[in-house]
Scaffold this motif. Structure first.
Motif, PDB file in Angstrom:
ATOM      1  N   ALA A  87       0.997  -1.377  -0.115  1.00  0.00           N
ATOM      2  CA  ALA A  87      -0.086   0.125   0.027  1.00  0.00           C
ATOM      3  C   ALA A  87       1.208   1.365  -0.113  1.00  0.00           C
ATOM      4  CB  ALA A  87      -0.922   0.358   0.730  1.00  0.00           C
ATOM      5  N   PHE A  88       2.089   1.253   0.793  1.00  0.00           N
ATOM      6  CA  PHE A  88       3.023   2.446   0.985  1.00  0.00           C
ATOM      7  C   PHE A  88       3.368   2.903  -0.445  1.00  0.00           C
ATOM      8  CE2 PHE A  88       6.590   4.879   1.598  1.00  0.00           C
ATOM      9  CZ  PHE A  88       6.455   6.034   2.281  1.00  0.00           C
ATOM     10  N   SER A  89       3.821   1.458  -1.435  1.00  0.00           N
ATOM     11  CA  SER A  89       4.855   2.222  -2.560  1.00  0.00           C
ATOM     12  C   SER A  89       3.755   2.411  -3.372  1.00  0.00           C
ATOM     13  CB  SER A  89       5.119   0.519  -2.879  1.00  0.00           C
ATOM     14  OG  SER A  89       4.322  -0.104  -2.731  1.00  0.00           O
ATOM     15  N   ILE A  90       2.190   2.051  -3.749  1.00  0.00           N
ATOM     16  CA  ILE A  90       0.872   2.533  -4.445  1.00  0.00           C
ATOM     17  C   ILE A  90       0.827   3.708  -3.929  1.00  0.00           C
ATOM     18  CG2 ILE A  90      -1.511   2.388  -4.559  1.00  0.00           C
ATOM     19  CD1 ILE A  90      -0.430   0.002  -5.607  1.00  0.00           C
ATOM     20  N   VAL A  91       0.910   4.679  -3.202  1.00  0.00           N
ATOM     21  CA  VAL A  91       0.846   5.907  -2.959  1.00  0.00           C
ATOM     22  C   VAL A  91       1.679   6.497  -3.309  1.00  0.00           C
ATOM     23  CG1 VAL A  91       0.052   7.794  -1.055  1.00  0.00           C
ATOM     24  CG2 VAL A  91      -0.737   5.309  -0.442  1.00  0.00           C
ATOM     25  N   GLN A  92       2.962   5.630  -3.325  1.00  0.00           N
ATOM     26  CA  GLN A  92       3.685   6.753  -3.309  1.00  0.00           C
ATOM     27  C   GLN A  92       3.484   6.793  -5.138  1.00  0.00           C
ATOM     28  OE1 GLN A  92       7.870   4.277  -2.944  1.00  0.00           O
ATOM     29  NE2 GLN A  92       8.686   7.011  -2.347  1.00  0.00           N
ATOM     30  N   GLU A  93       3.476   6.268  -5.967  1.00  0.00           N
ATOM     31  CA  GLU A  93       3.315   5.832  -7.301  1.00  0.00           C
ATOM     32  C   GLU A  93       2.465   6.890  -7.475  1.00  0.00           C
ATOM     33  OE1 GLU A  93       4.265   2.709 -11.340  1.00  0.00           O
ATOM     34  OE2 GLU A  93       4.295   2.050  -8.858  1.00  0.00           O
ATOM     35  N   TYR A  94       1.162   6.250  -6.954  1.00  0.00           N
ATOM     36  CA  TYR A  94      -0.547   7.600  -8.037  1.00  0.00           C
ATOM     37  C   TYR A  94      -0.749   8.231  -6.477  1.00  0.00           C
ATOM     38  CZ  TYR A  94       0.648   3.198 -11.129  1.00  0.00           C
ATOM     39  OH  TYR A  94       1.097   2.415 -11.794  1.00  0.00           O
ATOM     40  N   GLY A  95      -0.074   8.305  -5.582  1.00  0.00           N
ATOM     41  CA  GLY A  95      -0.776   9.353  -4.566  1.00  0.00           C
ATOM     42  C   GLY A  95      -0.655  10.697  -4.675  1.00  0.00           C
ATOM     43  N   GLY A  96       0.045  10.657  -5.948  1.00  0.00           N
ATOM     44  CA  GLY A  96       0.306  12.577  -6.335  1.00  0.00           C
ATOM     45  C   GLY A  96       0.955  13.451  -4.990  1.00  0.00           C
ATOM     46  N   ASP A  97       0.353  14.195  -4.608  1.00  0.00           N
ATOM     47  CA  ASP A  97       0.964  15.178  -3.542  1.00  0.00           C
ATOM     48  C   ASP A  97       0.538  14.557  -2.357  1.00  0.00           C
ATOM     49  OD1 ASP A  97       1.289  16.985  -5.687  1.00  0.00           O
ATOM     50  OD2 ASP A  97      -0.965  18.364  -4.825  1.00  0.00           O
ATOM     51  N   ILE A  98      -0.169  14.186  -2.154  1.00  0.00           N
ATOM     52  CA  ILE A  98       0.026  12.913  -0.714  1.00  0.00           C
ATOM     53  C   ILE A  98       2.007  12.403  -0.628  1.00  0.00           C
ATOM     54  CG2 ILE A  98      -0.828  10.953   0.645  1.00  0.00           C
ATOM     55  CD1 ILE A  98      -3.349  11.167  -0.764  1.00  0.00           C
ATOM     56  N   GLN A  99       1.861  12.362  -1.241  1.00  0.00           N
ATOM     57  CA  GLN A  99       3.357  11.162  -1.070  1.00  0.00           C
ATOM     58  C   GLN A  99       4.530  12.352  -1.205  1.00  0.00           C
ATOM     59  OE1 GLN A  99       6.594  11.008  -3.852  1.00  0.00           O
ATOM     60  NE2 GLN A  99       5.342  12.501  -5.250  1.00  0.00           N
ATOM     61  N   LYS A 100       4.227  13.415  -1.297  1.00  0.00           N
ATOM     62  CA  LYS A 100       5.082  15.220  -0.936  1.00  0.00           C
ATOM     63  C   LYS A 100       5.257  15.399   0.699  1.00  0.00           C
ATOM     64  CE  LYS A 100       4.315  16.751  -5.405  1.00  0.00           C
ATOM     65  NZ  LYS A 100       3.621  18.525  -5.892  1.00  0.00           N
ATOM     66  N   ASP A 101       3.836  14.253   1.038  1.00  0.00           N
ATOM     67  CA  ASP A 101       3.963  14.916   2.429  1.00  0.00           C
ATOM     68  C   ASP A 101       4.376  13.470   3.440  1.00  0.00           C
ATOM     69  OD1 ASP A 101       3.598  14.535   5.411  1.00  0.00           O
ATOM     70  OD2 ASP A 101       0.969  16.379   5.209  1.00  0.00           O
ATOM     71  N   ALA A 102       5.557  13.380   3.890  1.00  0.00           N
ATOM     72  CA  ALA A 102       6.233  11.839   4.522  1.00  0.00           C
ATOM     73  C   ALA A 102       5.095  11.799   5.929  1.00  0.00           C
ATOM     74  CB  ALA A 102       7.462  12.301   4.538  1.00  0.00           C
ATOM     75  N   THR A 103       4.542  12.729   6.560  1.00  0.00           N
ATOM     76  CA  THR A 103       3.782  12.465   7.484  1.00  0.00           C
ATOM     77  C   THR A 103       2.606  11.815   6.775  1.00  0.00           C
ATOM     78  OG1 THR A 103       4.961  13.605   9.160  1.00  0.00           O
ATOM     79  CG2 THR A 103       2.974  12.452   9.916  1.00  0.00           C
ATOM     80  N   GLU A 104       2.061  11.704   6.603  1.00  0.00           N
ATOM     81  CA  GLU A 104       0.605  11.692   5.547  1.00  0.00           C
ATOM     82  C   GLU A 104       0.465  10.599   4.973  1.00  0.00           C
ATOM     83  OE1 GLU A 104      -3.240  14.145   5.024  1.00  0.00           O
ATOM     84  OE2 GLU A 104      -1.738  13.986   2.787  1.00  0.00           O
ATOM     85  N   HIS A 105       1.652  10.407   4.229  1.00  0.00           N
ATOM     86  CA  HIS A 105       1.650   9.260   3.104  1.00  0.00           C
ATOM     87  C   HIS A 105       2.548   8.051   4.014  1.00  0.00           C
ATOM     88  CE1 HIS A 105       4.676   7.728   0.101  1.00  0.00           C
ATOM     89  NE2 HIS A 105       3.889   7.105   0.245  1.00  0.00           N
ATOM     90  N   ARG A 106       3.453   7.848   5.510  1.00  0.00           N
ATOM     91  CA  ARG A 106       3.274   7.186   5.788  1.00  0.00           C
ATOM     92  C   ARG A 106       2.422   6.484   7.121  1.00  0.00           C
ATOM     93  NH1 ARG A 106       7.399   9.091   8.648  1.00  0.00           N
ATOM     94  NH2 ARG A 106       6.192   9.750  10.859  1.00  0.00           N
ATOM     95  N   LEU A 107       1.001   7.384   7.425  1.00  0.00           N
ATOM     96  CA  LEU A 107       0.413   7.276   8.098  1.00  0.00           C
ATOM     97  C   LEU A 107      -1.145   6.310   7.085  1.00  0.00           C
ATOM     98  CD1 LEU A 107      -1.250  10.771  10.335  1.00  0.00           C
ATOM     99  CD2 LEU A 107      -1.462   7.633  10.943  1.00  0.00           C
ATOM    100  N   ILE A 108      -1.094   7.049   5.924  1.00  0.00           N
ATOM    101  CA  ILE A 108      -1.950   5.988   5.332  1.00  0.00           C
ATOM    102  C   ILE A 108      -1.940   4.723   4.520  1.00  0.00           C
ATOM    103  CG2 ILE A 108      -2.754   6.568   2.700  1.00  0.00           C
ATOM    104  CD1 ILE A 108      -3.421   9.337   2.836  1.00  0.00           C
TER     105      ILE A 108
END
Length: 317
Positions: A87-108
């Motif tokens: 899930a983390f890598s999916i957000v990293q690739e397709y999450g848009g601006d979410i993956q720019k926020d390390a805290t939010e990215h990790r939480l999701i």
């Protein structure tokens, strides 16, 4: 993020499951409609909980819930095995601006990944491994609570629309895929009842399906068992109840499910005046709830093994 997932990921998940899993097969539907359905089931679980303060999710937690649901099963695009941990890598690739926020990215990612899998030493307590409460800027967030909603919503999101009715009717499914397809096809209704704090599960079985055993995917040792459909159903209901009890540990009281209400109808098809009719042969109903004196873990005693009467009596304070 959602538009990217709908365009690049969801349409290819079922193909990835079928071709890239260690046990290839014809899996139940894990495409875009499944993610929409899990969102709907999460809504049913938290329905009417916003009436009282502190009885439901906070606005930012609701956002995290929706994001986590949208990626929780997306890792299946690369095969079933270990999908939750992608899930983390999916957000990293397709999450848009979410993956720019390390805290939010990790939480999701953490919340989504806790819907399954294992942690150290084959421990399935993936939600318990998350932090109970943390802060994101000025906002307090409860990752365990959000993860429990994701996990139980995914668990109860199983019904006939996820089965391939065409291939079941044509009897063209691979042998190892029949059990989970037939299980889904037999679920006529699946709905949380917040007023009664129950989950209602209604089955309709054609008794012709009970005649044959079906193979299950091979285990890691290469062994393969065969099961009757009804025996597989009871095992899946037992797993559902385990998930109910487990997720209740992290849910707010207003969100908890106290019991499973199971109803089953068994029917057969007969010819009446030249037309086929379905006739109910038998029915069963049961309620599964917590009862009896609880069995609780005892390993906490290891942490206080030196706090005892003998040691204290001889201790120089």
């Amino acid at each position: 993020m959602l538009s990217s997932l709908r365009l690049h990921v969801y349409p290819n998940i079922n193909a990835g499951l079928s071709c890239l899993s260690k046990s290839p097969g014809f899996y139940t539907d894990h495409g875009g409609r499944h993610f929409d359905e899990v969102v709907r089931y999460a809504g049913l679980l938290i329905d009417n909980t916003f009436i009282q303060p502190d009885s439901s999710l906070r606005p930012y937690e609701l956002y995290l819930l929706l994001c986590a649901i949208r990626v929780h099963d997306a890792g299946n695009i690369d095969g079933r095995d270990g999908h939750a941990q992608r899930a983390f890598s999916i957000v990293q690739e397709y999450g848009g601006d979410i993956q720019k926020d390390a805290t939010e990215h990790r939480l999701i990612g953490d919340i989504a990944q806790a819907h399954g899998g294992i942690i150290n030493d084959n421990d399935k307590d993936t939600i318990g491994a998350l932090i109970g409460e943390t802060e994101v800027g000025p906002v307090a967030v409860r990752p365990q609570l959000v993860a429990a909603i994701v996990r139980f919503s995914d668990e109860i999101c199983e019904h006939s629309s996820r089965a391939s009715t065409h291939h079941i009717n044509q009897n063209s499914l691979p042998a190892e895929s029949k059990l989970f397809q037939l299980y889904a096809k037999s679920i006529a209704g699946a709905k949380p009842d917040r007023n009664n704090k129950s989950f209602k599960l209604r089955f309709g079985f054609d008794v012709a399906l009970f005649v044959d055993k079906h193979p299950v995917p091979k285990d890691e040792a290469g062994n393969q068992k065969q099961k009757y459909l009804i025996d597989d159903v009871w095992e899946r209901i037992d797993k559902l109840n385990h998930e109910r009890v487990y997720c209740n540990r992290f849910l707010l009281p207003q969100m908890q499910t106290d019991r499973l209400e199971i109803t089953m109808e068994f029917f057969k098809t007969i010819s009446v005046a030249g037309t086929n009719q379905q006739v109910v042969c038998d029915s069963h109903s049961l309620t599964i709830r917590d009862k009896g004196y609880p069995s609780v873990p005892q390993d906490w005693k290891n942490e206080v093994s030196d706090v005892n009467g003998k040691d204290f009596a001889g201790r120089a304070w």
